[in-house]
Design an enzyme around this catalytic site. Structure first.
Site, PDB file in Angstrom:
ATOM      1  N   GLU A  96      -2.026  -8.566 -18.595  1.00 58.34           N
ATOM      2  CA  GLU A  96      -2.047  -7.739 -17.323  1.00 58.34           C
ATOM      3  C   GLU A  96      -2.818  -6.388 -17.661  1.00 58.34           C
ATOM      4  O   GLU A  96      -3.638  -5.867 -16.610  1.00 58.34           O
ATOM      5  CB  GLU A  96      -0.602  -7.612 -16.829  1.00 58.34           C
ATOM      6  N   CYS A 135       0.880  -0.981  -0.115  1.00 61.66           N
ATOM      7  CA  CYS A 135      -0.042  -0.068  -0.029  1.00 61.66           C
ATOM      8  C   CYS A 135       0.741   1.213   0.032  1.00 61.66           C
ATOM      9  O   CYS A 135       2.138   1.126   0.068  1.00 61.66           O
ATOM     10  CB  CYS A 135      -0.845  -0.036   1.204  1.00 61.66           C
ATOM     11  N   ARG A 173       0.906   2.048  -6.383  1.00 62.99           N
ATOM     12  CA  ARG A 173       1.250   0.971  -5.086  1.00 62.99           C
ATOM     13  C   ARG A 173      -0.164   0.262  -4.913  1.00 62.99           C
ATOM     14  O   ARG A 173      -0.017  -0.625  -3.778  1.00 62.99           O
ATOM     15  CB  ARG A 173       1.659   1.782  -3.916  1.00 62.99           C
ATOM     16  N   TRP A 215      -3.828  -1.695  -1.453  1.00 63.47           N
ATOM     17  CA  TRP A 215      -3.771  -2.909  -2.098  1.00 63.47           C
ATOM     18  C   TRP A 215      -4.137  -4.144  -1.127  1.00 63.47           C
ATOM     19  O   TRP A 215      -3.245  -4.460  -0.344  1.00 63.47           O
ATOM     20  CB  TRP A 215      -2.371  -3.362  -2.897  1.00 63.47           C
ATOM     21  N   HIS A 274       3.579 -30.114 -28.358  1.00 62.59           N
ATOM     22  CA  HIS A 274       3.298 -30.873 -27.222  1.00 62.59           C
ATOM     23  C   HIS A 274       1.987 -30.683 -26.430  1.00 62.59           C
ATOM     24  O   HIS A 274       2.065 -31.198 -25.272  1.00 62.59           O
ATOM     25  CB  HIS A 274       4.597 -30.903 -26.467  1.00 62.59           C
ATOM     26  N   LYS A 295       2.265  -1.941  -8.217  1.00 65.66           N
ATOM     27  CA  LYS A 295       3.564  -1.580  -9.031  1.00 65.66           C
ATOM     28  C   LYS A 295       4.782  -2.316  -7.963  1.00 65.66           C
ATOM     29  O   LYS A 295       5.415  -3.050  -8.541  1.00 65.66           O
ATOM     30  CB  LYS A 295       3.918   0.017  -8.939  1.00 65.66           C
ATOM     31  N   ASN A 323       1.315   0.081   5.860  1.00 64.75           N
ATOM     32  CA  ASN A 323       1.942  -0.668   4.825  1.00 64.75           C
ATOM     33  C   ASN A 323       2.774  -1.966   5.122  1.00 64.75           C
ATOM     34  O   ASN A 323       3.682  -1.874   5.699  1.00 64.75           O
ATOM     35  CB  ASN A 323       2.759   0.219   3.900  1.00 64.75           C
ATOM     36  N   GLY A 324       2.212  -3.161   4.598  1.00 64.78           N
ATOM     37  CA  GLY A 324       2.994  -4.343   5.037  1.00 64.78           C
ATOM     38  C   GLY A 324       2.086  -5.375   5.460  1.00 64.78           C
ATOM     39  O   GLY A 324       0.793  -5.253   5.114  1.00 64.78           O
ATOM     40  N   LYS A 366       2.374  -8.791 -20.806  1.00 62.83           N
ATOM     41  CA  LYS A 366       1.870  -7.473 -20.860  1.00 62.83           C
ATOM     42  C   LYS A 366       0.528  -7.378 -21.431  1.00 62.83           C
ATOM     43  O   LYS A 366      -0.389  -6.640 -20.819  1.00 62.83           O
ATOM     44  CB  LYS A 366       2.609  -6.759 -21.952  1.00 62.83           C
ATOM     45  N   GLU A 413       7.111 -12.407 -22.107  1.00 59.48           N
ATOM     46  CA  GLU A 413       6.741 -10.757 -21.851  1.00 59.48           C
ATOM     47  C   GLU A 413       5.757 -10.409 -22.483  1.00 59.48           C
ATOM     48  O   GLU A 413       5.007  -9.608 -22.195  1.00 59.48           O
ATOM     49  CB  GLU A 413       8.025 -10.096 -22.010  1.00 59.48           C
TER      50      GLU A 413
HETATM   51  O1  M6R Z   1       9.636  -4.453  -9.063  1.00 59.58           O
HETATM   52  P1  M6R Z   1      10.060  -5.837  -9.659  1.00 59.58           P
HETATM   53  O2  M6R Z   1      10.593  -5.898 -10.847  1.00 59.58           O
HETATM   54  O3  M6R Z   1      10.658  -6.757  -8.675  1.00 59.58           O
HETATM   55  O4  M6R Z   1       8.607  -6.228 -10.128  1.00 59.58           O
HETATM   56  C1  M6R Z   1       8.461  -7.674 -10.535  1.00 59.58           C
HETATM   57  C2  M6R Z   1       6.958  -7.873 -10.795  1.00 59.58           C
HETATM   58  O5  M6R Z   1       6.074  -7.648 -10.008  1.00 59.58           O
HETATM   59  C3  M6R Z   1       6.808  -6.939 -12.118  1.00 59.58           C
HETATM   60  O6  M6R Z   1       7.463  -7.067 -13.285  1.00 59.58           O
HETATM   61  C4  M6R Z   1       5.361  -7.020 -12.613  1.00 59.58           C
HETATM   62  O7  M6R Z   1       5.181  -8.378 -13.316  1.00 59.58           O
HETATM   63  C5  M6R Z   1       4.796  -5.967 -13.654  1.00 59.58           C
HETATM   64  N1  M6R Z   1       3.761  -5.874 -13.459  1.00 59.58           N
HETATM   65  C6  M6R Z   1       5.058  -6.450 -15.126  1.00 59.58           C
HETATM   66  O8  M6R Z   1       4.664  -5.464 -15.875  1.00 59.58           O
END
Ligand code: M6R
Length: 613
Positions: free
Chosen positions: A493, A2, A27, A77, A509, A608, A103-104, A490, A486
């Site tokens: 998400e 958060c 966050r 979050w 397979h 994030k 936060n935590g 992208k 990747e």
């Molecule tokens: O801050 P980090 O690179 O450790 O984060 C890792 C993942 O949480 C981050 O890459 C996540 O998969 C992104 N939303 C991808 O776009």
């Protein structure tokens, strides 16, 4: 996961807190709230969903805001308890005199809750956080000092926390305290700020204090006193804030994601100017403490999550080829539960954009305890993960606001490329010609990236034709296997369209059973040893009536008829191709999501930095 803020000073407290929360939206955005202290007590405002809802609540209830002199705020979050108003922070003690934001995660909250309920404390939420309120309140009732109550209370909590805490009877202060979650204090004249991260104070203060684990700050309008949990006063150095306010503006782009995609050529240019100046000079570590004897490294493990894990996969492919050192790549969340062979001769590399990802931090900490050398590759040199680093490799991508990682991925790849070449020079493991060609290839990248970006309109049209599909498959081979993963990550998400990436050879397979005219396949084709086999895989896809979209740096007239759409990138060397081939897929995901009206920068359920395991 958060975001928290605190403010004490003469400015309009609610506005300052909302402004801070706005810049911490990356966050979390499940709910939000603020508590305002007007010396007579607290006014608490909360809203479910996006922060805009809190703005509406406060606008509608403006007459309830008296004359606050301090306040705290939170953007959530959700971990424990649904995203309801009851679970939104701030949380109040039963007598309404103590309020906090957190936060935590309080890991021992169940035991504490049972104990507190037996003692008569009443819970109004399903959160772990509410136990902290009552634990600290219980201490306050014993000792009558907020600072002492917090000091005693937090020692009963296990897990991770950053708190801002206020008490009605000590209205001149906010207490900030942290363990395993970030917290900074922004310093200004006659006012002070507290926040989870720098964007919340950018443009407001010039100096900040970073709180470390186990540190507690008593923040008043004119002073900040930091001590440890035993009460010893600590001398803390205020540091200049290193970010320009400009970086948190969209600069006319519709979304931060699109802005960040477009920043990539300049980031690459800037990083190369420092580290790969020309074809003939050795790679220059330039101020990066690469405190590693590359001739002694026996094995390498790269640990990361999400997009950063994909960067690690590319690095494994490239480094094993260039350096001849075995490289193991693993999701941090798996690494920590497995007996692994990491030891004294190991180099463990943690890649994390945010430097706050709990899984990666735990894994790196574990590797350090086993005697491995730790290299941290991060976009945030001020983050928690660097505590465990022997060497830190900054990405220099600038702050990334969009939840979907784009420019940081490119910067991670580039970091792994230039450090790879740096290690090659130490180990003398490639011919001079090969090395020079690779450097030349890197130096040509920014202009080639600009060429890809100039094709955005065409990619947008393709995206608008593909957004009706419920599912897509991405395939690739070699170093670009990670590009397929990747690209798919992208898309899913930010658009919520199901997308799965596969090593193209794996299609036959199992996943091939999914193919028909309703399952478009994005094929990532790089030049080199994988190209011919990729074309065969594309033929197999075509034979099952699936639409094919090529993302390719190969100009091959003979193959064009296979594809419904081609997203071309300029020709480039096979090993360097992931840096270019990824960009059309970023744009494809962006335009598909945007055309579906998705909230591109803040996709649902994500945040994030993922500060929980
Ligand atoms: O801050 P980090 O690179 O450790 O984060 C890792 C993942 O949480 C981050 O890459 C996540 O998969 C992104 N939303 C991808 O776009």
């Amino acid at each position: 996961m958060c975001g928290i803020v605190g403010y004490i000073g003469n400015n309009a407290v609610a506005d300052v807190l909302l402004d801070g929360l706005k810049s911490l939206e990356y966050r979390g955005y499940d709910s939000s709230g603020i508590a305002l202290n007007d010396n007579a007590g607290f006014d608490v405002f909360k809203a479910g969903g996006k922060l805009n809802n809190l703005f509406d609540v406060i606008r509608n209830d403006a007459q309830k805001i008296k004359n606050p002199t301090s306040g705290i705020g939170h953007i959530r979050w959700a971990t424990h308890g649904k995203a309801t108003i009851d679970n939104a922070h701030p949380h109040l003690s039963n007598d309404g005199k103590l309020v906090l934001v957190h936060n935590g995660i309080i890991e021992n909250y169940k035991e504490l809750k049972a104990e507190l309920e037996q003692e008569g404390f009443v819970f109004h939420s399903q959160t772990d956080t509410e136990t902290a309120v009552h634990v600290i309140d219980r201490e306050y009732k014993k000792c009558g000092s907020l600072e002492e109550a917090v000091r005693r209370g937090v020692q009963k909590l296990s897990g991770a926390f950053a708190f801002c805490i206020m008490h009605k009877d000590e209205a001149d202060k906010i207490i900030a305290v942290r363990k395993n979650a970030p917290l900074i204090i922004g310093l200004s004249k006659n006012e002070n700020y507290i926040a989870s991260d720098i964007p919340a104070v950018i443009g407001k203060v010039k100096k900040i204090i970073y709180l470390n684990d186990g540190e507690l700050a008593v923040v008043t309008r004119n002073s900040v006193v930091v001590s440890d949990l035993a009460g010893n006063i600590l001398e803390k150095k205020a540091e200049n804030i290193g970010f320009n306010p400009e970086i948190i503006s969209k600069h006319g782009y519709k979304h931060f994601m699109l802005k960040e995609i477009n920043e990539q050529p300049d980031i690459v240019r800037k990083v190369l100017a420092r580290h790969v100046k020309d074809v003939f000079s050795p790679v220059d570590a330039d101020g990066v403490n690469l405190n590693i004897d590359w001739n002694k490294v026996e094995n390498i493990s790269i640990i990361a999550c999400g997009t950063s894990l994909h960067a690690a996969m590319v690095a494994k492919y490239i480094w094993e080829d260039w350096l001849g050192i075995p490289v193991n790549v693993e999701a941090a969340s798996e690494y920590i539960y497995r007996k692994n062979t990491t030891g004294k001769g190991s180099l463990v590399i943690g890649i994390s954009q945010s430097g706050e990802t709990a899984d990666t931090i735990t894994a790196v900490k574990q590797a350090k305890e086993k005697g491995a050398k730790i290299l941290i590759v991060t976009n945030r040199e001020d983050s928690s993960i660097v505590r465990y680093a022997d060497s830190v490799l900054p990405l220099e991508a600038g702050i990334e606001i969009s939840v979907a990682a784009t420019k940081s991925y490119t910067a991670q790849l580039l970091a792994m490329y230039w450090v790879g070449l740096y290690a090659v020079e130490q180990r003398n493991s490639l011919s001079a010609k090969n090395l020079a060609d690779l450097k030349q290839g890197l130096l040509e990248l920014p202009a080639k990236m600009e060429e890809v970006l100039s094709n955005a309109e065409k990619i947008k049209q393709v995206a608008e034709n593909l957004n009706k599909y419920k599912s897509l498959i991405y395939i690739a081979r070699g170093a670009n296997q990670a590009s397929a993963l990747e690209g798919a990550l992208k898309l899913k998400e930010i658009s919520y369209i199901n997308a799965n990436g596969y090593a193209a050879g794996e299609l036959k397979h199992g996943p091939i059973a999914l193919l028909d005219e309703n399952m478009p396949v994005v094929a990532v084709l790089a030049p080199g040893i994988t190209y011919a086999k990729m074309l065969s895989n594309c033929e197999e896809v075509k034979a099952r009536n699936a639409k094919l979209i090529a993302v390719t740096s190969v100009k091959d007239k003979a193959a064009e008829s296979l594809f419904e759409y081609i997203l071309p990138v300029p020709e480039t060397e096979e090993h360097l191709s992931p840096l270019l081939l990824n960009i059309p897929m970023q744009l494809l995901a962006y335009y598909m999501a945007d055309s579906l009206g998705r909230e591109v920068d803040q996709p649902r359920n994500l945040a994030k930095s993922v500060t929980v395991e």
